[in-house]
Enzyme design. Structure first.
Site, PDB file in Angstrom:
ATOM      1  N   ILE A   1       4.051  -1.592   3.726  1.00  0.00           N
ATOM      2  CA  ILE A   1       3.594  -0.198   3.662  1.00  0.00           C
ATOM      3  C   ILE A   1       4.669   0.659   3.009  1.00  0.00           C
ATOM      4  CG2 ILE A   1       3.069   1.871   5.021  1.00  0.00           C
ATOM      5  CD1 ILE A   1       0.737  -0.027   5.020  1.00  0.00           C
ATOM      6  N   LYS A   2       4.272   1.412   1.992  1.00  0.00           N
ATOM      7  CA  LYS A   2       5.144   2.439   1.420  1.00  0.00           C
ATOM      8  C   LYS A   2       4.688   3.794   1.938  1.00  0.00           C
ATOM      9  CE  LYS A   2       6.486   4.979  -2.679  1.00  0.00           C
ATOM     10  NZ  LYS A   2       6.125   5.395  -4.043  1.00  0.00           N
ATOM     11  N   GLN A   3       5.621   4.550   2.510  1.00  0.00           N
ATOM     12  CA  GLN A   3       5.262   5.826   3.110  1.00  0.00           C
ATOM     13  C   GLN A   3       6.376   6.841   2.881  1.00  0.00           C
ATOM     14  OE1 GLN A   3       3.347   8.349   3.961  1.00  0.00           O
ATOM     15  NE2 GLN A   3       2.187   7.027   5.378  1.00  0.00           N
TER      16      GLN A   3
ATOM     17  N   LEU B   1       0.828  -1.211   0.000  1.00  0.00           N
ATOM     18  CA  LEU B   1       0.000   0.000   0.000  1.00  0.00           C
ATOM     19  C   LEU B   1       0.854   1.250   0.000  1.00  0.00           C
ATOM     20  CD1 LEU B   1      -2.909   1.061   0.053  1.00  0.00           C
ATOM     21  CD2 LEU B   1      -2.691   1.260   2.533  1.00  0.00           C
ATOM     22  N   TRP B   2       0.662   2.075  -1.047  1.00  0.00           N
ATOM     23  CA  TRP B   2       1.202   3.437  -1.068  1.00  0.00           C
ATOM     24  C   TRP B   2       0.298   4.243  -0.133  1.00  0.00           C
ATOM     25  CZ3 TRP B   2       2.770   0.011  -4.403  1.00  0.00           C
ATOM     26  CH2 TRP B   2       3.809   0.233  -5.296  1.00  0.00           C
TER      27      TRP B   2
END
Length: 353
Positions: free
Chosen positions: A239-241, A201-202
């Site tokens: 998770i992409k953050q 998830l972006w």
């Protein structure tokens, strides 16, 4: 390839501060830190089926960071998100999606993440050579005036049919359309897991109201941390953050709920502590946090990428997902830049704070 001392020297006066920082907020013992046994220690206890765990293993056990618990992913979805012309003008070879895949392979990335159409065009040739992460939703910029709204561009089953090991999606938390995006992506992730695919998830905050007195709180640790918590709650496996740039978004904008200890006991002004707050919101690191490499600014890209990797690793994160800094420069320079970032995650000299 520069050795690790040369890479760390690029940080200048910040080097010693970042390398010697001791986290006094959230102790490293509270976290599930990246390691070679990450899949066994985390996902075997989960509801992920055997096929999904095998897909995760393909991601974690490919490329130069294989079997370390860390990830280096090349993401190129900017042709849709930022328009192809603006994204590829610095290096037009990347209008051809095969060059994107070749960059990820040559750089020894764990995976390549790109658009449904781009990866589908080369799936028979490359899906068995490097893990594919298919981005299934995008924000298109051809509407006038521009709007910022993630919409579906393809199906999970189509991604599965092309041999992808994972699907990626973006949610703009805080936006007017976020409720719909959460529902759509949650359903897509459920289907992906049923088919045995991993999910990334972006996990972005996007609201103009989060900018106050010239300070952009869309990248505040408290807001992005809560976005991460929502992301892992819909069963994202990674998770992409964006790396946090400040804190106190909730209290400054006056919304949501806060506790004073969020900003004292759980965090500080140190960038490593701000990143660690993001990590703890990923189920205490059970779900890996990979930080974004950000835009390309030219000569400063290498130093900025090394700094981001150092902060992510020392904060307890699981790697970097770097696109523009790599593909908006000559091919061989992009490979060298990705290799340099990978060296930070391979280096024993860089430990968890």
């Amino acid at each position: 390839m520069k050795d690790i001392s040369q890479l760390l020297a690029l940080l200048g006066d910040e080097k010693d501060v970042l390398l010697t920082h001791v986290c006094k907020t959230i102790a490293k013992e509270q976290l599930h830190l990246p390691k070679s046994s990450h899949l066994d220690s985390v996902f075997l206890d989960s509801n992920r089926n055997a096929q999904t765990i095998r897909s995760l293993k393909q991601l974690y056990h490919h490329g130069r960071l294989s079997n370390t618990g860390y990830l280096s992913i090349l993401p190129v979805d900017q042709g849709v998100e930022h328009t192809a012309g603006s994204s590829f003008a610095p290096n037009p070879i990347y209008f051809d999606p095969e060059k994107i895949i070749k960059l990820a392979i040559e750089a020894g990335c764990n995976a390549v993440a790109s658009t449904m159409g781009g990866l589908a065009m080369l799936s028979r040739k490359y899906a068995h050579k490097i893990p594919f992460v298919v981005k299934i939703n995008h924000n298109e910029l051809l509407t006038y005036p521009n709007k910022f709204n993630q919409i579906m561009f393809g199906s999970v089953r189509d991604a599965w049919n092309m041999g992808a090991v994972a699907v990626g999606a973006t949610i703009y938390f805080g936006s007017a359309e976020s409720d719909r995006q959460i529902i759509e992506v949650a359903k897509a992730f459920e289907e992906a897991h049923t088919l045995g695919m991993a999910t990334i998830l972006w996990c972005y905050s996007r609201n103009d109201a989060f900018i106050k007195e010239g300070i952009d709180y869309n990248t505040a640790a408290d807001i992005t941390g809560q976005a991460n918590y929502l992301g892992v709650s819909i069963q994202a496996d990674i998770i992409k953050q964006k790396l946090p740039t400040n804190n106190g978004g909730f209290s400054s904008i006056h919304f949501a709920k806060t506790n004073p200890e969020m900003y004292t006991k759980l965090s500080s002004s140190n960038p490593i502590d701000l990143c660690r707050y993001q990590v703890i919101n990923c189920f205490s690191g059970r779900i890996g946090l990979i930080n974004s490499g950000g835009e390309s600014k030219g000569e400063s890209d290498l130093a900025e990428a090394i700094k981001t990797a150092l902060i992510n690793k020392r904060g307890g994160g699981a790697g970097m997902i770097m696109g523009r800094k790599a593909f908006q420069r000559p091919f061989h320079e992009g490979v060298e830049l990705i290799h340099a970032v990978q060296e930070i995650y391979l280096a024993k000299e860089v430990s968890i704070a």
